[in-house]
Design an enzyme around this catalytic site. Structure first.
Site, PDB file in Angstrom:
ATOM      1  N   ALA A  62       6.344  24.951 -16.901  1.00  0.00           N
ATOM      2  CA  ALA A  62       5.491  26.101 -17.988  1.00  0.00           C
ATOM      3  C   ALA A  62       5.870  27.321 -18.358  1.00  0.00           C
ATOM      4  O   ALA A  62       5.934  28.029 -17.875  1.00  0.00           O
ATOM      5  CB  ALA A  62       4.213  25.654 -17.810  1.00  0.00           C
ATOM      6  N   GLY A 105       5.533  22.632 -14.103  1.00  0.00           N
ATOM      7  CA  GLY A 105       5.400  21.223 -15.242  1.00  0.00           C
ATOM      8  C   GLY A 105       6.466  20.509 -15.782  1.00  0.00           C
ATOM      9  O   GLY A 105       6.542  19.795 -16.405  1.00  0.00           O
ATOM     10  N   GLU A 108       6.327  17.797 -13.001  1.00  0.00           N
ATOM     11  CA  GLU A 108       5.648  16.870 -13.473  1.00  0.00           C
ATOM     12  C   GLU A 108       5.774  15.721 -14.431  1.00  0.00           C
ATOM     13  O   GLU A 108       4.854  15.063 -14.864  1.00  0.00           O
ATOM     14  CB  GLU A 108       4.154  17.769 -14.066  1.00  0.00           C
ATOM     15  N   GLU A 128       3.505  26.480  -8.317  1.00  0.00           N
ATOM     16  CA  GLU A 128       2.867  26.440  -8.208  1.00  0.00           C
ATOM     17  C   GLU A 128       1.425  27.943  -7.559  1.00  0.00           C
ATOM     18  O   GLU A 128       1.480  28.741  -8.207  1.00  0.00           O
ATOM     19  CB  GLU A 128       1.970  25.702  -9.465  1.00  0.00           C
TER      20      GLU A 128
END
Length: 246
Positions: A62, A105, A108, A128
């Site tokens: 992210a 992210g 994911e 994370e």
């Protein structure tokens, strides 16, 4: 659609390339918006989706510059979660072609695919907790389904990054290819899927996504539909005719 997500379309499949080279394809709000728009298209006109990243990187995670400023209400909104869940629920299969880093992210997003292939340069993981957050866009429940609870716990709690060989041995990747051959390999998988009956493929994905409490009833109902399909009769007749000619 935004150029940060480059789209190539054929009748059978769509290739979407994450392309933010200045931030190693980090996933920001604009990327999420583009993924939603793509999902809307594929929900209306189902085709196989190939996800990949430009410049030898899948997605570095992210966008930290945006993530740092997000607050509790943003977490509860599930910005990335909603998009990745939508990708996972697409009617036709999703293939992630993962070269280089797929972190946070980005990992994911890859977990949301039905099939993941990589290169010797692939590095995948969820760092994370080192940034003061958790992997909250699907990893805590999707990763155990892929690699098992113990390995998922190790990866998420340590925050370490798997090499390509480790990811292959864990079953997180199904095959490795040289970087220059990765997209061709993804297209070969897509072409093999596309050669099958699209309705049977969609029903297979529906059964795969169903919770344990829905089995075996869901397979029986889906199979019942297919048993009445003219395509089933046509394909089986063609199979028997080929066999009889041998």
């Amino acid at each position: 659609m935004a150029e940060i997500l480059r789209i190539e379309r054929t009748d059978a499949h769509v290739t979407a390339t994450l392309d933010r080279p200045d931030v190693r394809n980090a996933i920001d709000q604009a990327m999420i918006d583009a993924l939603h728009a793509l999902c809307a298209e594929l929900e209306t006109d189902p085709r196989i989706l190939i996800l990949t990243g430009a410049g030898g990187i899948f997605a570095s995670g992210a966008d930290i510059a945006q993530l740092r400023d997000r607050r509790a209400q943003d977490a509860r909104a599930g910005i990335n979660t909603t998009a990745f869940r939508r990708i996972r629920q697409l009617p036709m299969p999703v293939i992630a072609a993962v070269d280089g880093y797929a972190l946070g992210g980005g990992a994911e997003l890859a977990y949301a695919a039905d099939i993941r292939i990589g290169t010797p340069s692939t590095r995948i993981g969820n760092p994370e907790t080192g940034l003061g957050i958790i992997a909250a866009a699907g990893a805590t429940w999707r990763l155990p389904q892929i690699v098992g609870e113990a390995r998922a716990a190790e990866l998420l709690l340590t925050g370490r990054t798997l090499t390509a060989d480790e990811a292959l041995s864990w079953g997180l990747l199904s095959s490795l290819h040289e970087s220059e051959d990765l997209l061709a390999a993804a297209h070969a998988v897509a072409d093999r899927i596309a050669a099958n009956d699209p309705r049977a493929t969609r029903h297979t994905k529906t059964a795969l996504l169903a919770g344990p409490d829905r089995h075996p009833e869901i397979e029986l109902e889906l199979q019942a539909e297919l048993f009445e399909s003219p395509e089933k009769h046509r394909r089986m007749t063609a199979f028997l005719e080929r066999r009889n000619r041998r």
